[in-house]
Scaffold this active site. Structure first.
Site, PDB file in Angstrom:
ATOM      1  N   LYS A  53       0.840  -1.204   0.000  1.00  0.00           N
ATOM      2  CA  LYS A  53       0.000   0.000   0.000  1.00  0.00           C
ATOM      3  C   LYS A  53       0.871   1.249   0.000  1.00  0.00           C
ATOM      4  O   LYS A  53       0.609   2.212  -0.734  1.00  0.00           O
ATOM      5  CB  LYS A  53      -0.942  -0.006   1.213  1.00  0.00           C
ATOM      6  CG  LYS A  53      -2.053  -1.036   1.083  1.00  0.00           C
ATOM      7  CD  LYS A  53      -2.825  -1.264   2.375  1.00  0.00           C
ATOM      8  CE  LYS A  53      -3.798  -2.425   2.173  1.00  0.00           C
ATOM      9  NZ  LYS A  53      -4.516  -2.814   3.397  1.00  0.00           N
ATOM     10  N   GLN A  97      -4.959  -1.565   9.542  1.00  0.00           N
ATOM     11  CA  GLN A  97      -4.837  -2.901   8.957  1.00  0.00           C
ATOM     12  C   GLN A  97      -5.447  -3.938   9.906  1.00  0.00           C
ATOM     13  O   GLN A  97      -5.143  -3.950  11.100  1.00  0.00           O
ATOM     14  CB  GLN A  97      -3.356  -3.209   8.673  1.00  0.00           C
ATOM     15  CG  GLN A  97      -3.105  -4.503   7.952  1.00  0.00           C
ATOM     16  CD  GLN A  97      -3.614  -4.510   6.492  1.00  0.00           C
ATOM     17  OE1 GLN A  97      -3.715  -3.473   5.853  1.00  0.00           O
ATOM     18  NE2 GLN A  97      -3.948  -5.672   6.000  1.00  0.00           N
ATOM     19  N   ASP A 120     -11.509   2.477   3.615  1.00  0.00           N
ATOM     20  CA  ASP A 120     -11.846   1.052   3.537  1.00  0.00           C
ATOM     21  C   ASP A 120     -13.354   0.842   3.335  1.00  0.00           C
ATOM     22  O   ASP A 120     -13.780  -0.234   2.952  1.00  0.00           O
ATOM     23  CB  ASP A 120     -11.500   0.357   4.867  1.00  0.00           C
ATOM     24  CG  ASP A 120     -10.132  -0.313   4.863  1.00  0.00           C
ATOM     25  OD1 ASP A 120      -9.667  -0.690   3.782  1.00  0.00           O
ATOM     26  OD2 ASP A 120      -9.562  -0.466   5.961  1.00  0.00           O
TER      27      ASP A 120
HETATM   28  N1  GUN Z   1      -6.941  -6.867   6.020  1.00  0.00           N
HETATM   29  C1  GUN Z   1      -7.145  -7.582   4.898  1.00  0.00           C
HETATM   30  N2  GUN Z   1      -7.742  -6.820   3.967  1.00  0.00           N
HETATM   31  C2  GUN Z   1      -7.930  -5.614   4.514  1.00  0.00           C
HETATM   32  C3  GUN Z   1      -8.504  -4.404   4.031  1.00  0.00           C
HETATM   33  O1  GUN Z   1      -8.991  -4.283   2.903  1.00  0.00           O
HETATM   34  N3  GUN Z   1      -8.496  -3.372   4.894  1.00  0.00           N
HETATM   35  C4  GUN Z   1      -8.004  -3.469   6.144  1.00  0.00           C
HETATM   36  N4  GUN Z   1      -8.062  -2.395   6.933  1.00  0.00           N
HETATM   37  N5  GUN Z   1      -7.459  -4.574   6.626  1.00  0.00           N
HETATM   38  C5  GUN Z   1      -7.433  -5.634   5.802  1.00  0.00           C
END
Ligand code: GUN
Length: 284
Positions: A53, A97, A120
């Site tokens: 990311k 995350q 998200d």
């Molecule tokens: N963990 C796995 N996929 C995601 C996601 O799309 N967002 C977040 N915040 N955590 C994750």
């Protein structure tokens, strides 16, 4: 039939290029979109995603902040950092995350994120808006799936879509978004009586069960479009999806590979949501 590949890696690269140009334009207008990623603990998979990311954010020219917090971080400390991000006018979108290490309380953490900065689309306010079809942020993985269909010109309206999996992150929102695009949507899950019969009627399959190679070619309707959201690591280290690519490719018309399908799209959509959040917050 040998299915054509839906190349998420290249579509995601194209979208990042488009976003890079848009960010340059915004910067000329005095807006520098900013993203923050908060991660608690040292889960190796999460560390990898977070790095990807950050790399994508840098590539498209975002202001990017990575906040790594150690194992043992308290709920209060995490909420404090979320409060800082909510108030920081240089950060337009941020995410925590998941999964969080125990005993951190995920629900309370998600609800502490300001909905305007919730890139998200996990906050109940945004989830509710999505359900009733109001404009706003859309969750990254489902948005990635629909963007792939659209960029390949694969029609959704009037099609029978079967979503396998009912998670809050993928199954429920992707079903909602397909419904809003006038697909006829069935959601299947672990208690579905006859998954193969359901799946064999699907023009569009979205697989999000988290079980390696769970959906095989004999469960797929000839000519179907198969979107595989799964990312599973086999004991031999190989990464595979929820769909058995070899057998499903013999039956489907279009299929996303794993890796290189939906995965890269999720990160591209996070970047897109951040740019949109910046535009919304800076307009006026
Ligand atoms: N963990 C796995 N996929 C995601 C996601 O799309 N967002 C977040 N915040 N955590 C994750």
């Amino acid at each position: 039939m040998t299915a054509k590949i839906i190349d998420g890696k290249s579509v995601a690269a194209q979208i990042r290029m488009e976003l890079k140009a848009e960010v340059e334009e915004l910067k000329r207008g005095g807006i520098c979109p900013g993203i923050a990623v908060i991660m608690v603990g040292d889960d190796p998979a999460s560390q990898m995603y977070v790095k990807m990311k950050e790399k994508a954010a840098q590539e498209i020219g975002l202001h990017s902040v990575l906040r790594l917090m150690p194992v043992g971080t308290t709920q209060e400390q995490l909420l404090q950092v979320i409060g800082e991000m909510n108030r920081d006018s240089n950060i337009h979108g941020f995410m925590v995350q998941l999964p969080l290490p125990e005993p951190l309380r995920e629900k309370e953490v998600i609800e502490a994120i300001h909905p305007d900065k919730d890139v998200d689309c996990f906050h109940p306010y945004n989830v509710g808006r999505l359900l009733i079809g109001e404009a706003g942020v859309k969750p990254c993985t489902p948005l990635g799936c629909l963007t792939l269909l659209d960029r390949y010109g694969l029609e959704i309206e009037g099609k029978k879509a079967v979503v396998v999996g009912r998670s809050n992150i993928v199954g429920k929102p992707v079903a909602t978004m397909l419904l809003h695009r006038n697909a006829t949507v069935t959601i299947c899950h672990s208690r579905t009586k006859d998954l193969a019969t359901e799946l064999r009627q699907a023009d569009i399959v979205v697989a999000a069960v988290g079980q390696p190679q769970f959906i095989t070619g004999e469960m797929v309707k000839p000519g179907a479009v198969v979107i595989d959201v799964g990312i599973n690591r086999l004991p031999n280290g190989k990464v595979v999806g929820d769909v058995d690519l070899a057998s499903a490719s013999q039956v489907a018309a279009w299929i996303t590979p794993v890796p290189g399908g939906v995965g890269p799209m999720t990160i591209a959509m996070l970047m897109k949501n951040t740019v949109e959040a910046a535009k919304n917050q800076c307009k006026g």
